[in-house]
Design an enzyme around this catalytic site. Structure first.
Site, PDB file in Angstrom:
ATOM      1  N   ALA A  65      29.815  32.884  51.452  1.00 38.71           N
ATOM      2  CA  ALA A  65      30.337  33.315  52.876  1.00 38.71           C
ATOM      3  C   ALA A  65      29.858  34.648  53.377  1.00 38.71           C
ATOM      4  O   ALA A  65      29.556  35.453  52.427  1.00 38.71           O
ATOM      5  CB  ALA A  65      31.830  32.916  52.924  1.00 38.71           C
ATOM      6  N   GLY A 108      30.595  30.509  48.753  1.00 39.83           N
ATOM      7  CA  GLY A 108      30.619  29.682  49.642  1.00 39.83           C
ATOM      8  C   GLY A 108      29.489  28.852  49.667  1.00 39.83           C
ATOM      9  O   GLY A 108      29.449  27.403  49.973  1.00 39.83           O
ATOM     10  N   GLU A 111      29.935  26.326  46.927  1.00 36.50           N
ATOM     11  CA  GLU A 111      31.129  25.472  47.574  1.00 36.50           C
ATOM     12  C   GLU A 111      30.425  24.353  48.328  1.00 36.50           C
ATOM     13  O   GLU A 111      31.036  23.109  48.590  1.00 36.50           O
ATOM     14  CB  GLU A 111      32.282  26.182  47.966  1.00 36.50           C
ATOM     15  CG  GLU A 111      32.831  26.876  46.914  1.00 36.50           C
ATOM     16  CD  GLU A 111      33.826  28.103  47.394  1.00 36.50           C
ATOM     17  OE1 GLU A 111      33.495  28.741  48.082  1.00 36.50           O
ATOM     18  OE2 GLU A 111      35.097  28.066  46.953  1.00 36.50           O
TER      19      GLU A 111
END
Ligand code: HXC
Length: 257
Positions: A65, A108, A111
């Site tokens: 992220a 992220g 993920e």
């Protein structure tokens, strides 16, 4: 649709979505994830598309992220805007999705790769959940999906130390389906996607649903669910075509219905 942060290419029945912020190692800011989710959501029911490949650059699938975008947020802002909620919509799509990972898949980024149905990695891939180094923890399913993929021992190791895991270890641990030479990762993923897209789309969707049910149901319930799904595909034209083709010793020509 025009996208600023991703590229959309169609290769026959396969769509390729490429994260395209190489200067930030494809850090996943809101704009990028909104575009990625919107593009995939639009492709999901498209009868011309049978599978999606999500990829990044040679150096980074995605380095996480966007830390710069997140850094100054306070609790109330994160909560009120429910940061990352939209990402979850990717996991509600029914179309098969492959992550083609070259280089970093961190935080992220890891993920996101785990939200796809399987991961094909280049030998240079590095997976990790290094959020602990930033004073936070995985926020988009990492603590859950990584643990289901590799088990408690390695998930704890990665999440508590923040260390990176190479492609070989990732494959051995069950995070990754295939490892190929780095320069072949996108081609390999496109080839796998093309194979999937040549099958019956409704049936690939139903098969994906059946596998995903294994993470939600007990064994008896899951096997019963599978049997119901199995019975249901006999309502498709593609089941008739697939089985007739076998009996007639020819290649099936699926109509995707
Ligand atoms: C914002 C990032 C970034 C990120 C890299 N960049 N990762 N920007 N958010 N996650 C930017 C850098 O600031 C730099 O910008 C440029 O990309 C190149 O990165 P470098 O660090 O110079 O590259 P390198 O030295 O090769 O190191 C690569 C790296 C390192 C090891 C991957 O960039 C790194 O550690 N990145 C952060 C990884 C991380 O912690 N990810 C988890 C994020 S938290 P400039 O402008 O300086 O050139 C997270 C929470 C998930 O993901 C919550 C739910 C989604």
């Amino acid at each position: 649709t025009q996208y600023q942060n991703i590229l959309l290419e169609r290769h026959g029945r396969v769509a390729q979505l490429t994260l395209n912020r190489p200067e930030a190692l494809n850090a996943l800011n809101k704009a990028t994830m909104d575009e990625l989710v919107a593009a995939a959501t639009e492709l999901d029911p498209d009868p011309e598309i049978g599978a999606i490949v999500i990829t990044g650059s040679a150096k980074a699938f995605a380095a996480g992220a966007d830390i710069k975008e997140m850094a100054a947020q306070d609790y109330m802002e994160m909560y009120a805007q429910d940061w990352f909620r939209n990402w979850e919509n990717l996991t509600r799509l029914r179309i098969p999705m492959i992550a083609a990972v070259s280089g970093f898949a961190l935080g992220g980024g890891c993920e996101l790769a785990m939200m796809c149905d399987f991961i094909i990695a280049g030998e240079n891939a590095k997976f990790g959940q290094p959020e602990i180094n930033l004073g936070v923890l995985p926020g988009m399913g990492g603590s859950q999906r990584l643990t289901r993929a590799v088990g408690k021992a390695k998930a704890m190791d990665l999440i508590l130390t923040g260390r990176f895991m190479g492609a070989e270890e990732a494959e051995r641990s069950g995070l990754v389906a295939r490892v190929v030479p780095a320069e072949e990762v996108v081609a390999e993923a496109l080839k796998a996607a093309e194979v999937i897209a040549s099958k019956s789309k409704p049936v690939t969707m139903i098969a994906k649903e059946a596998v995903n049910a294994a993470f939600e149901m007990g064994l008896v319930q899951g096997v019963t669910y599978e049997r119901r799904l199995f019975h249901s595909v006999f309502a498709t034209e593609d089941q008739k075509e697939g089985m007739s083709a076998f009996v007639e010793k020819r290649t099936p020509d699926f109509k995707h219905r």
